[in-house]
Motif scaffolding. Structure first.
Motif, PDB file in Angstrom:
ATOM      1  N   TRP A   1      -3.921   5.821   1.593  1.00  0.00           N
ATOM      2  CA  TRP A   1      -4.065   4.745   2.567  1.00  0.00           C
ATOM      3  C   TRP A   1      -2.850   4.603   3.487  1.00  0.00           C
ATOM      4  CZ3 TRP A   1      -8.051   3.044   4.684  1.00  0.00           C
ATOM      5  CH2 TRP A   1      -9.228   2.793   3.996  1.00  0.00           C
ATOM      6  N   ALA A   2      -1.666   4.758   2.957  1.00  0.00           N
ATOM      7  CA  ALA A   2      -0.460   4.606   3.781  1.00  0.00           C
ATOM      8  C   ALA A   2      -0.460   5.614   4.925  1.00  0.00           C
ATOM      9  CB  ALA A   2       0.796   4.771   2.927  1.00  0.00           C
TER      10      ALA A   2
ATOM     11  N   LEU B   1       0.812  -1.210   0.000  1.00  0.00           N
ATOM     12  CA  LEU B   1       0.000   0.000   0.000  1.00  0.00           C
ATOM     13  C   LEU B   1       0.852   1.269   0.000  1.00  0.00           C
ATOM     14  CD1 LEU B   1      -2.858  -0.796   2.572  1.00  0.00           C
ATOM     15  CD2 LEU B   1      -3.096  -0.512   0.091  1.00  0.00           C
ATOM     16  N   GLY B   2       2.139   1.077   0.237  1.00  0.00           N
ATOM     17  CA  GLY B   2       3.028   2.233   0.280  1.00  0.00           C
ATOM     18  C   GLY B   2       3.477   2.616   1.665  1.00  0.00           C
TER      19      GLY B   2
ATOM     20  N   ARG C   1     -12.480  -1.030   0.628  1.00  0.00           N
ATOM     21  CA  ARG C   1     -13.314  -0.720  -0.535  1.00  0.00           C
ATOM     22  C   ARG C   1     -14.574   0.035  -0.086  1.00  0.00           C
ATOM     23  NH1 ARG C   1      -9.256  -1.343  -2.065  1.00  0.00           N
ATOM     24  NH2 ARG C   1      -8.315  -3.019  -3.316  1.00  0.00           N
ATOM     25  N   PHE C   2     -15.115  -0.364   1.029  1.00  0.00           N
ATOM     26  CA  PHE C   2     -16.291   0.291   1.584  1.00  0.00           C
ATOM     27  C   PHE C   2     -15.997   1.764   1.866  1.00  0.00           C
ATOM     28  CE2 PHE C   2     -18.786   1.496   5.399  1.00  0.00           C
ATOM     29  CZ  PHE C   2     -20.067   1.326   4.896  1.00  0.00           C
ATOM     30  N   LEU C   3     -14.840   2.034   2.479  1.00  0.00           N
ATOM     31  CA  LEU C   3     -14.458   3.409   2.794  1.00  0.00           C
ATOM     32  C   LEU C   3     -14.148   4.207   1.532  1.00  0.00           C
ATOM     33  CD1 LEU C   3     -12.255   2.698   5.937  1.00  0.00           C
ATOM     34  CD2 LEU C   3     -14.369   4.050   5.896  1.00  0.00           C
ATOM     35  N   GLU C   4     -13.553   3.559   0.553  1.00  0.00           N
ATOM     36  CA  GLU C   4     -13.275   4.251  -0.713  1.00  0.00           C
ATOM     37  C   GLU C   4     -14.574   4.667  -1.402  1.00  0.00           C
ATOM     38  OE1 GLU C   4     -10.838   1.593  -2.923  1.00  0.00           O
ATOM     39  OE2 GLU C   4      -9.119   1.787  -1.588  1.00  0.00           O
ATOM     40  N   ASN C   5     -15.590   3.813  -1.288  1.00  0.00           N
ATOM     41  CA  ASN C   5     -16.888   4.155  -1.872  1.00  0.00           C
ATOM     42  C   ASN C   5     -17.538   5.329  -1.156  1.00  0.00           C
ATOM     43  OD1 ASN C   5     -16.739   2.106  -3.789  1.00  0.00           O
ATOM     44  ND2 ASN C   5     -17.772   0.614  -2.484  1.00  0.00           N
ATOM     45  N   LEU C   6     -17.114   5.560   0.100  1.00  0.00           N
ATOM     46  CA  LEU C   6     -17.640   6.681   0.865  1.00  0.00           C
ATOM     47  C   LEU C   6     -16.839   7.961   0.623  1.00  0.00           C
ATOM     48  CD1 LEU C   6     -18.335   4.913   4.289  1.00  0.00           C
ATOM     49  CD2 LEU C   6     -20.016   5.629   2.582  1.00  0.00           C
ATOM     50  N   GLY C   7     -15.778   7.853  -0.193  1.00  0.00           N
ATOM     51  CA  GLY C   7     -15.000   9.040  -0.525  1.00  0.00           C
ATOM     52  C   GLY C   7     -13.578   9.048  -0.023  1.00  0.00           C
ATOM     53  N   MET C   8     -13.162   8.006   0.680  1.00  0.00           N
ATOM     54  CA  MET C   8     -11.779   7.938   1.155  1.00  0.00           C
ATOM     55  C   MET C   8     -10.824   7.940  -0.033  1.00  0.00           C
ATOM     56  SD  MET C   8      -9.773   7.532   3.916  1.00  0.00           S
ATOM     57  CE  MET C   8     -10.623   6.654   5.236  1.00  0.00           C
TER      58      MET C   8
END
Length: 484
Positions: A289-290, A246-247, A277-284
Protein backbone atom coordinates in the motif's frame (compact mmCIF):
# COMPACT_ATOMS: atom_id res chain seq x y z
CA UNK A 1 -31.06 7.01 -16.28
CA UNK A 2 -33.24 8.74 -18.87
CA UNK A 3 -30.39 10.75 -20.36
CA UNK A 4 -28.34 7.63 -21.02
CA UNK A 5 -31.28 5.86 -22.63
CA UNK A 6 -31.38 8.72 -25.08
CA UNK A 7 -27.71 8.34 -25.93
CA UNK A 8 -27.92 4.62 -26.62
CA UNK A 9 -30.61 4.78 -29.32
CA UNK A 10 -29.60 5.37 -32.94
CA UNK A 11 -32.62 4.65 -35.12
CA UNK A 12 -33.95 8.22 -34.90
CA UNK A 13 -32.38 11.62 -34.50
CA UNK A 14 -30.89 11.81 -30.96
CA UNK A 15 -32.11 15.29 -30.17
CA UNK A 16 -35.57 14.60 -31.63
CA UNK A 17 -35.80 11.37 -29.64
CA UNK A 18 -34.82 13.13 -26.40
CA UNK A 19 -37.49 15.72 -27.02
CA UNK A 20 -40.16 13.02 -26.75
CA UNK A 21 -39.18 12.29 -23.16
CA UNK A 22 -39.05 15.80 -21.75
CA UNK A 23 -41.48 18.63 -21.35
CA UNK A 24 -42.29 20.58 -24.52
CA UNK A 25 -42.76 23.74 -22.51
CA UNK A 26 -40.20 26.51 -22.54
CA UNK A 27 -37.74 26.72 -19.60
CA UNK A 28 -37.44 30.18 -18.08
CA UNK A 29 -35.60 31.78 -15.18
CA UNK A 30 -35.58 35.28 -13.73
CA UNK A 31 -34.32 37.74 -16.37
CA UNK A 32 -33.57 34.88 -18.77
CA UNK A 33 -35.62 33.02 -21.39
CA UNK A 34 -33.91 29.94 -22.73
CA UNK A 35 -36.18 29.38 -25.74
CA UNK A 36 -33.76 31.75 -27.46
CA UNK A 37 -30.19 30.54 -27.91
CA UNK A 38 -27.41 33.11 -28.03
CA UNK A 39 -24.72 32.66 -30.62
CA UNK A 40 -21.60 34.41 -29.32
CA UNK A 41 -19.57 36.05 -32.06
CA UNK A 42 -16.28 34.21 -32.34
CA UNK A 43 -14.64 36.64 -34.73
CA UNK A 44 -13.01 39.73 -33.34
CA UNK A 45 -14.71 41.74 -36.09
CA UNK A 46 -18.13 40.94 -34.73
CA UNK A 47 -19.07 43.17 -31.89
CA UNK A 48 -22.55 41.95 -31.08
CA UNK A 49 -24.52 38.79 -30.39
CA UNK A 50 -26.89 37.37 -32.98
CA UNK A 51 -30.09 35.69 -31.85
CA UNK A 52 -31.96 32.86 -33.50
CA UNK A 53 -35.18 31.27 -32.36
CA UNK A 54 -34.71 27.61 -31.47
CA UNK A 55 -37.83 25.40 -31.31
CA UNK A 56 -38.71 24.58 -27.68
CA UNK A 57 -38.77 20.84 -28.39
CA UNK A 58 -35.26 20.95 -29.89
CA UNK A 59 -33.95 23.06 -27.03
CA UNK A 60 -35.43 20.66 -24.47
CA UNK A 61 -33.80 17.74 -26.29
CA UNK A 62 -30.43 19.48 -26.28
CA UNK A 63 -30.72 20.12 -22.56
CA UNK A 64 -31.36 16.41 -22.03
CA UNK A 65 -28.30 15.54 -24.10
CA UNK A 66 -26.22 18.05 -22.12
CA UNK A 67 -27.40 16.40 -18.90
CA UNK A 68 -26.28 13.03 -20.27
CA UNK A 69 -22.82 14.38 -21.16
CA UNK A 70 -22.41 16.04 -17.76
CA UNK A 71 -23.61 12.92 -15.92
CA UNK A 72 -21.19 10.68 -17.79
CA UNK A 73 -18.36 13.15 -17.21
CA UNK A 74 -18.99 13.26 -13.45
CA UNK A 75 -19.14 9.46 -13.26
CA UNK A 76 -15.80 9.22 -15.09
CA UNK A 77 -14.35 11.55 -12.47
CA UNK A 78 -15.27 8.97 -9.83
CA UNK A 79 -18.69 10.12 -8.62
CA UNK A 80 -21.24 7.43 -7.92
CA UNK A 81 -24.42 7.20 -10.00
CA UNK A 82 -26.49 8.72 -7.20
CA UNK A 83 -24.15 11.65 -6.53
CA UNK A 84 -23.73 12.42 -10.24
CA UNK A 85 -27.49 12.38 -10.77
CA UNK A 86 -28.07 14.58 -7.73
CA UNK A 87 -25.47 17.10 -8.93
CA UNK A 88 -26.98 17.28 -12.42
CA UNK A 89 -30.49 17.70 -11.03
CA UNK A 90 -29.29 20.71 -9.00
CA UNK A 91 -27.53 22.30 -11.99
CA UNK A 92 -30.20 23.64 -14.35
CA UNK A 93 -28.45 26.97 -14.89
CA UNK A 94 -25.17 25.23 -15.75
CA UNK A 95 -27.02 22.93 -18.17
CA UNK A 96 -28.40 26.06 -19.86
CA UNK A 97 -24.83 27.40 -19.99
CA UNK A 98 -23.68 24.20 -21.73
CA UNK A 99 -26.48 24.46 -24.30
CA UNK A 100 -25.58 28.07 -25.00
CA UNK A 101 -21.99 27.02 -25.52
CA UNK A 102 -23.17 24.24 -27.83
CA UNK A 103 -24.98 26.81 -29.97
CA UNK A 104 -21.84 28.94 -30.13
CA UNK A 105 -19.59 26.07 -31.20
CA UNK A 106 -22.00 24.84 -33.88
CA UNK A 107 -23.47 28.17 -34.98
CA UNK A 108 -23.16 27.31 -38.68
CA UNK A 109 -25.15 24.09 -38.21
CA UNK A 110 -28.05 25.93 -36.58
CA UNK A 111 -28.08 28.64 -39.23
CA UNK A 112 -28.92 25.99 -41.85
CA UNK A 113 -31.40 24.24 -39.57
CA UNK A 114 -29.38 21.06 -39.01
CA UNK A 115 -29.80 19.11 -35.76
CA UNK A 116 -26.73 17.78 -33.97
CA UNK A 117 -26.13 14.11 -33.26
CA UNK A 118 -25.36 12.77 -29.81
CA UNK A 119 -21.72 12.33 -30.82
CA UNK A 120 -21.42 15.92 -32.04
CA UNK A 121 -22.94 17.23 -28.80
CA UNK A 122 -20.54 15.10 -26.74
CA UNK A 123 -17.53 16.20 -28.80
CA UNK A 124 -18.47 19.85 -28.31
CA UNK A 125 -19.07 19.71 -24.56
CA UNK A 126 -16.63 17.08 -23.23
CA UNK A 127 -13.42 19.06 -23.98
CA UNK A 128 -14.93 22.12 -22.28
CA UNK A 129 -15.72 20.11 -19.14
CA UNK A 130 -12.22 18.60 -19.21
CA UNK A 131 -10.72 22.10 -19.36
CA UNK A 132 -12.76 23.23 -16.36
CA UNK A 133 -11.80 20.12 -14.41
CA UNK A 134 -8.08 20.52 -15.15
CA UNK A 135 -8.25 24.06 -13.82
CA UNK A 136 -10.45 23.58 -10.76
CA UNK A 137 -10.34 19.89 -9.85
CA UNK A 138 -13.11 18.51 -7.65
CA UNK A 139 -14.41 21.99 -6.88
CA UNK A 140 -15.98 21.85 -10.34
CA UNK A 141 -18.95 20.09 -8.72
CA UNK A 142 -19.53 23.19 -6.64
CA UNK A 143 -19.33 25.37 -9.74
CA UNK A 144 -21.85 23.21 -11.56
CA UNK A 145 -24.34 23.28 -8.70
CA UNK A 146 -24.01 26.99 -7.93
CA UNK A 147 -23.67 28.47 -11.41
CA UNK A 148 -23.31 31.43 -11.60
CA UNK A 149 -21.59 32.15 -8.28
CA UNK A 150 -21.68 35.67 -6.84
CA UNK A 151 -18.51 37.73 -7.00
CA UNK A 152 -16.27 38.01 -3.95
CA UNK A 153 -16.52 41.00 -1.66
CA UNK A 154 -13.79 43.59 -2.05
CA UNK A 155 -12.84 43.28 1.63
CA UNK A 156 -11.46 39.82 1.00
CA UNK A 157 -9.20 41.03 -1.77
CA UNK A 158 -7.90 43.79 0.45
CA UNK A 159 -6.41 41.19 2.81
CA UNK A 160 -4.05 39.95 0.13
CA UNK A 161 -0.48 41.38 0.06
CA UNK A 162 -0.63 42.33 -3.62
CA UNK A 163 -4.25 42.51 -4.80
CA UNK A 164 -4.55 42.02 -8.55
CA UNK A 165 -5.44 44.99 -10.72
CA UNK A 166 -8.69 44.38 -12.52
CA UNK A 167 -8.54 45.57 -16.11
CA UNK A 168 -11.60 46.51 -18.10
CA UNK A 169 -12.33 44.39 -21.11
CA UNK A 170 -14.75 44.70 -23.98
CA UNK A 171 -15.60 41.03 -23.68
CA UNK A 172 -17.67 39.87 -20.67
CA UNK A 173 -15.93 37.53 -18.24
CA UNK A 174 -17.50 34.12 -17.74
CA UNK A 175 -19.34 34.16 -14.37
CA UNK A 176 -18.06 30.83 -13.02
CA UNK A 177 -14.43 31.61 -13.87
CA UNK A 178 -14.61 34.98 -12.13
CA UNK A 179 -16.23 33.46 -9.06
CA UNK A 180 -13.69 30.65 -8.89
CA UNK A 181 -10.77 33.02 -9.23
CA UNK A 182 -12.25 34.88 -6.28
CA UNK A 183 -12.53 31.63 -4.35
CA UNK A 184 -8.89 30.90 -5.09
CA UNK A 185 -7.92 34.32 -3.76
CA UNK A 186 -9.87 33.71 -0.55
CA UNK A 187 -8.22 30.32 -0.11
CA UNK A 188 -4.74 31.74 -0.73
CA UNK A 189 -5.40 34.50 1.78
CA UNK A 190 -6.35 31.84 4.31
CA UNK A 191 -3.14 29.80 3.96
CA UNK A 192 -0.88 32.85 4.08
CA UNK A 193 -2.71 34.86 6.75
CA UNK A 194 -0.48 35.50 9.77
CA UNK A 195 -2.03 35.54 13.24
CA UNK A 196 -1.55 38.24 15.86
CA UNK A 197 1.39 36.17 17.13
CA UNK A 198 2.99 36.39 13.67
CA UNK A 199 2.40 32.69 13.03
CA UNK A 200 0.83 30.90 10.11
CA UNK A 201 -2.37 28.87 10.66
CA UNK A 202 -1.79 25.60 12.60
CA UNK A 203 -2.55 23.37 9.61
CA UNK A 204 0.01 25.21 7.48
CA UNK A 205 2.64 25.01 10.21
CA UNK A 206 1.97 21.27 10.51
CA UNK A 207 2.38 20.77 6.77
CA UNK A 208 5.60 22.77 6.61
CA UNK A 209 7.00 20.70 9.50
CA UNK A 210 6.29 17.61 7.36
CA UNK A 211 8.51 19.13 4.70
CA UNK A 212 5.86 20.74 2.48
CA UNK A 213 7.13 24.13 1.37
CA UNK A 214 4.82 27.12 1.67
CA UNK A 215 5.00 27.82 -2.06
CA UNK A 216 3.93 24.24 -2.76
CA UNK A 217 1.00 24.61 -0.34
CA UNK A 218 -0.04 27.79 -2.15
CA UNK A 219 0.19 26.07 -5.53
CA UNK A 220 -1.95 23.18 -4.27
CA UNK A 221 -4.46 25.70 -2.95
CA UNK A 222 -4.61 27.46 -6.30
CA UNK A 223 -5.52 24.19 -7.98
CA UNK A 224 -7.76 22.93 -5.19
CA UNK A 225 -9.03 25.79 -2.97
CA UNK A 226 -10.88 23.45 -0.58
CA UNK A 227 -7.46 22.33 0.72
CA UNK A 228 -7.18 25.62 2.62
CA UNK A 229 -10.31 24.84 4.65
CA UNK A 230 -9.45 21.35 5.93
CA UNK A 231 -9.08 21.37 9.70
CA UNK A 232 -5.82 20.15 11.21
CA UNK A 233 -7.23 17.82 13.85
CA UNK A 234 -10.31 16.67 11.94
CA UNK A 235 -8.88 16.14 8.45
CA UNK A 236 -5.17 16.71 7.78
CA UNK A 237 -3.51 15.06 10.77
CA UNK A 238 -5.68 11.88 10.73
CA UNK A 239 -4.90 11.15 7.07
CA UNK A 240 -1.18 11.84 7.57
CA UNK A 241 -1.02 9.52 10.59
CA UNK A 242 -2.96 6.88 8.67
CA UNK A 243 -0.48 7.02 5.80
CA UNK A 244 2.46 6.80 8.19
CA UNK A 245 0.90 3.73 9.83
CA UNK A 246 0.67 2.10 6.38
CA UNK A 247 4.41 2.47 6.03
CA UNK A 248 4.53 5.60 3.91
CA UNK A 249 7.75 7.49 4.53
CA UNK A 250 7.35 10.88 6.19
CA UNK A 251 9.38 12.40 3.37
CA UNK A 252 6.81 11.08 0.86
CA UNK A 253 3.81 12.71 2.56
CA UNK A 254 4.29 16.14 0.89
CA UNK A 255 4.47 14.51 -2.54
CA UNK A 256 1.29 12.51 -1.92
CA UNK A 257 -0.68 15.51 -0.66
CA UNK A 258 0.58 17.60 -3.56
CA UNK A 259 -0.56 15.00 -6.06
CA UNK A 260 -3.95 14.44 -4.43
CA UNK A 261 -4.93 16.98 -1.74
CA UNK A 262 -8.49 15.64 -1.95
CA UNK A 263 -7.34 12.74 0.25
CA UNK A 264 -7.59 15.05 3.26
CA UNK A 265 -11.28 15.59 2.62
CA UNK A 266 -12.28 11.92 2.44
CA UNK A 267 -13.58 10.03 5.46
CA UNK A 268 -11.22 7.31 6.67
CA UNK A 269 -13.91 5.08 8.12
CA UNK A 270 -16.56 5.57 5.43
CA UNK A 271 -14.45 5.80 2.28
CA UNK A 272 -10.69 5.23 2.38
CA UNK A 273 -10.53 2.08 4.50
CA UNK A 274 -13.55 0.40 2.80
CA UNK A 275 -12.03 1.21 -0.61
CA UNK A 276 -8.73 -0.36 0.44
CA UNK A 277 -10.49 -3.49 1.67
CA UNK A 278 -12.44 -3.62 -1.58
CA UNK A 279 -9.20 -3.49 -3.60
CA UNK A 280 -7.54 -6.09 -1.38
CA UNK A 281 -10.45 -8.42 -2.07
CA UNK A 282 -9.75 -7.91 -5.77
CA UNK A 283 -6.15 -9.05 -5.28
CA UNK A 284 -4.29 -5.88 -4.33
CA UNK A 285 -1.21 -6.73 -2.25
CA UNK A 286 -1.87 -5.17 1.18
CA UNK A 287 1.87 -5.14 1.90
CA UNK A 288 2.41 -2.77 -1.02
CA UNK A 289 0.00 0.00 0.00
CA UNK A 290 2.76 2.49 0.80
CA UNK A 291 4.27 2.12 -2.68
CA UNK A 292 0.88 2.11 -4.40
CA UNK A 293 -0.33 5.28 -2.70
CA UNK A 294 2.93 7.07 -3.42
CA UNK A 295 2.73 6.12 -7.09
CA UNK A 296 -0.93 7.03 -7.51
CA UNK A 297 -2.65 8.55 -4.46
CA UNK A 298 -5.76 9.29 -6.52
CA UNK A 299 -6.55 5.56 -6.48
CA UNK A 300 -8.25 5.87 -3.09
CA UNK A 301 -10.49 8.73 -4.24
CA UNK A 302 -12.30 6.78 -6.96
CA UNK A 303 -15.73 5.29 -6.36
CA UNK A 304 -16.02 1.54 -6.01
CA UNK A 305 -18.19 1.53 -9.13
CA UNK A 306 -15.32 3.03 -11.14
CA UNK A 307 -12.84 0.55 -9.64
CA UNK A 308 -15.07 -2.42 -10.41
CA UNK A 309 -15.61 -1.23 -14.00
CA UNK A 310 -11.86 -1.34 -14.67
CA UNK A 311 -11.38 -4.65 -12.87
CA UNK A 312 -14.26 -6.22 -14.82
CA UNK A 313 -12.57 -5.13 -18.03
CA UNK A 314 -9.30 -6.78 -16.97
CA UNK A 315 -11.18 -10.01 -16.29
CA UNK A 316 -12.91 -9.68 -19.65
CA UNK A 317 -9.50 -9.46 -21.35
CA UNK A 318 -8.54 -12.80 -19.83
CA UNK A 319 -6.50 -11.85 -16.75
CA UNK A 320 -6.76 -14.08 -13.70
CA UNK A 321 -7.64 -12.74 -10.25
CA UNK A 322 -4.00 -12.99 -9.22
CA UNK A 323 -2.86 -11.14 -12.34
CA UNK A 324 -5.43 -8.38 -11.80
CA UNK A 325 -4.10 -7.83 -8.29
CA UNK A 326 -0.54 -7.57 -9.57
CA UNK A 327 -1.52 -5.13 -12.31
CA UNK A 328 -3.31 -2.87 -9.80
CA UNK A 329 -0.29 -3.02 -7.50
CA UNK A 330 2.34 -2.29 -10.17
CA UNK A 331 0.32 0.20 -12.21
CA UNK A 332 -2.52 1.60 -10.05
CA UNK A 333 -3.06 4.54 -12.39
CA UNK A 334 -4.68 2.16 -14.89
CA UNK A 335 -7.83 2.83 -12.84
CA UNK A 336 -7.80 6.41 -14.13
CA UNK A 337 -8.13 5.30 -17.76
CA UNK A 338 -11.63 5.25 -19.21
CA UNK A 339 -12.60 1.70 -20.17
CA UNK A 340 -14.62 2.70 -23.22
CA UNK A 341 -12.53 5.66 -24.38
CA UNK A 342 -9.04 4.33 -23.61
CA UNK A 343 -8.59 0.73 -22.49
CA UNK A 344 -10.94 -1.03 -24.89
CA UNK A 345 -9.84 0.87 -28.05
CA UNK A 346 -6.19 0.19 -27.15
CA UNK A 347 -6.91 -3.49 -26.59
CA UNK A 348 -8.68 -3.68 -29.95
CA UNK A 349 -5.74 -1.97 -31.65
CA UNK A 350 -3.17 -4.41 -30.29
CA UNK A 351 -5.46 -7.34 -31.03
CA UNK A 352 -5.65 -6.14 -34.66
CA UNK A 353 -1.87 -6.50 -35.05
CA UNK A 354 -1.78 -9.96 -33.49
CA UNK A 355 -0.67 -9.14 -29.94
CA UNK A 356 -1.71 -11.19 -26.90
CA UNK A 357 -3.64 -8.42 -25.13
CA UNK A 358 -3.94 -10.20 -21.76
CA UNK A 359 -0.19 -10.74 -21.58
CA UNK A 360 0.51 -7.15 -22.63
CA UNK A 361 -1.86 -5.85 -19.94
CA UNK A 362 -0.14 -7.99 -17.34
CA UNK A 363 3.46 -7.19 -18.26
CA UNK A 364 3.16 -3.59 -19.47
CA UNK A 365 -0.14 -2.02 -18.35
CA UNK A 366 1.36 1.45 -18.75
CA UNK A 367 1.21 0.92 -22.53
CA UNK A 368 -2.57 1.33 -22.30
CA UNK A 369 -2.17 4.92 -21.18
CA UNK A 370 -0.64 5.91 -24.53
CA UNK A 371 -2.53 7.59 -27.34
CA UNK A 372 -3.33 5.34 -30.28
CA UNK A 373 -2.96 8.14 -32.81
CA UNK A 374 -0.03 10.01 -31.26
CA UNK A 375 2.01 7.08 -29.89
CA UNK A 376 0.99 3.58 -30.95
CA UNK A 377 0.31 4.02 -34.66
CA UNK A 378 3.53 6.04 -35.29
CA UNK A 379 5.62 3.25 -33.68
CA UNK A 380 3.87 0.59 -35.75
CA UNK A 381 4.43 2.60 -38.93
CA UNK A 382 8.07 3.17 -37.95
CA UNK A 383 8.82 -0.55 -37.99
CA UNK A 384 6.67 -1.33 -41.04
CA UNK A 385 8.45 1.37 -43.04
CA UNK A 386 11.76 -0.31 -42.19
CA UNK A 387 10.75 -3.62 -43.66
CA UNK A 388 9.30 -5.47 -40.69
CA UNK A 389 6.01 -7.33 -41.07
CA UNK A 390 3.03 -7.29 -38.73
CA UNK A 391 4.08 -10.78 -37.68
CA UNK A 392 7.58 -9.54 -36.85
CA UNK A 393 6.10 -6.70 -34.82
CA UNK A 394 3.78 -9.02 -32.89
CA UNK A 395 6.77 -11.24 -32.08
CA UNK A 396 8.82 -8.23 -30.92
CA UNK A 397 6.03 -7.07 -28.62
CA UNK A 398 5.56 -10.57 -27.22
CA UNK A 399 9.25 -10.66 -26.35
CA UNK A 400 9.49 -7.08 -25.09
CA UNK A 401 6.18 -5.67 -23.83
CA UNK A 402 7.55 -2.20 -23.12
CA UNK A 403 8.52 -1.61 -26.77
CA UNK A 404 5.74 0.89 -27.41
CA UNK A 405 6.45 2.94 -24.30
CA UNK A 406 9.63 4.50 -25.70
CA UNK A 407 9.72 7.88 -27.42
CA UNK A 408 9.97 7.57 -31.18
CA UNK A 409 12.18 10.63 -31.70
CA UNK A 410 14.26 10.44 -28.52
CA UNK A 411 14.80 6.70 -28.29
CA UNK A 412 13.71 4.45 -31.15
CA UNK A 413 15.02 6.54 -34.06
CA UNK A 414 18.56 7.24 -32.71
CA UNK A 415 18.96 3.64 -31.56
CA UNK A 416 17.79 2.36 -34.94
CA UNK A 417 20.23 4.63 -36.76
CA UNK A 418 23.10 3.35 -34.63
CA UNK A 419 21.94 -0.25 -35.12
CA UNK A 420 22.37 0.19 -38.87
CA UNK A 421 26.10 0.86 -38.30
CA UNK A 422 26.62 -2.27 -36.19
CA UNK A 423 26.52 -4.78 -39.03
CA UNK A 424 23.77 -7.01 -37.65
CA UNK A 425 20.87 -8.24 -39.82
CA UNK A 426 17.48 -6.66 -39.15
CA UNK A 427 16.20 -10.01 -37.94
CA UNK A 428 18.43 -9.63 -34.88
CA UNK A 429 15.96 -7.03 -33.53
CA UNK A 430 13.08 -9.48 -33.91
CA UNK A 431 15.07 -11.94 -31.78
CA UNK A 432 16.19 -9.28 -29.30
CA UNK A 433 13.85 -6.21 -29.28
CA UNK A 434 15.11 -5.46 -25.75
CA UNK A 435 17.89 -3.62 -27.60
CA UNK A 436 15.64 -0.56 -27.58
CA UNK A 437 15.46 -0.63 -23.78
CA UNK A 438 19.18 -0.03 -23.23
CA UNK A 439 20.83 3.37 -23.01
CA UNK A 440 22.49 4.29 -26.28
CA UNK A 441 25.30 6.31 -24.71
CA UNK A 442 25.87 4.35 -21.50
CA UNK A 443 25.42 0.76 -22.70
CA UNK A 444 25.05 0.19 -26.43
CA UNK A 445 27.89 2.31 -27.77
CA UNK A 446 30.46 1.41 -25.05
CA UNK A 447 29.78 -2.35 -25.30
CA UNK A 448 29.89 -2.25 -29.10
CA UNK A 449 33.21 -0.37 -29.03
CA UNK A 450 34.75 -2.95 -26.67
CA UNK A 451 33.53 -5.83 -28.84
CA UNK A 452 34.88 -4.33 -32.04
CA UNK A 453 38.25 -3.59 -30.45
CA UNK A 454 38.53 -7.27 -29.43
CA UNK A 455 38.24 -8.37 -33.05
CA UNK A 456 35.31 -10.75 -32.52
CA UNK A 457 31.52 -10.53 -32.74
CA UNK A 458 28.89 -11.67 -30.28
CA UNK A 459 25.15 -11.99 -30.66
CA UNK A 460 23.34 -8.72 -29.98
CA UNK A 461 21.75 -10.04 -26.78
CA UNK A 462 25.18 -11.12 -25.50
CA UNK A 463 26.60 -7.67 -26.15
CA UNK A 464 23.92 -5.95 -24.06
CA UNK A 465 22.24 -8.31 -21.59
CA UNK A 466 25.30 -9.87 -19.92
CA UNK A 467 26.86 -8.35 -16.79
CA UNK A 468 30.26 -6.73 -17.21
CA UNK A 469 32.03 -9.84 -15.93
CA UNK A 470 30.08 -12.26 -18.09
CA UNK A 471 30.45 -9.98 -21.11
CA UNK A 472 34.25 -10.03 -20.88
CA UNK A 473 34.24 -13.79 -20.32
CA UNK A 474 32.14 -14.24 -23.46
CA UNK A 475 34.62 -12.13 -25.43
CA UNK A 476 37.59 -14.19 -24.16
CA UNK A 477 35.84 -17.46 -25.04
CA UNK A 478 35.09 -16.20 -28.55
CA UNK A 479 38.68 -14.97 -29.02
CA UNK A 480 40.02 -18.34 -27.82
CA UNK A 481 37.62 -20.21 -30.11
CA UNK A 482 38.66 -18.19 -33.12
CA UNK A 483 42.34 -18.67 -32.29
CA UNK A 484 41.94 -22.45 -32.09
Amino acid sequence: MQAFAVSRCFNVSPVSRAALSVSRSCFSYPSRLFCQAKFAAESGNEGSLSLRLVPPSLLAAEKEEARAVLTLFLKKRGLSNAVAARTVNKSELFIDHLVTRLHSVHKARYLVGRELTTLEIRDALSPYLETLYEEYGDILVDVVENFPNPAIKESVLEKLPNPPVEEKSAAPVSPPITALNSRKLKALARVTQVSSFRELPPSIIYLTELGMELEVIKEVTRKFPAFAYYSLEGKVKPIVEFLLDLGVSKTDIPTILTKRPQLCGISLSENLIPTMRFLENLGMDKKQWAKVIFRFPALLTYSRTKLKTTVDFLYEMGLSAESVGKVLTRCPNIISYSVEDKLRPTAEYFHSIGVDVALLLYRSPQTFGLSIEANLKPVTEFFLERGYSMGDLATMISRYRALYTFSLSDSLVPKWEFFLTMGYPKSELVKFPQYFGYSLEERIKPRYTIMMSSGVRLLLNQVLSLSDGEFHKALKRKIKKNAG
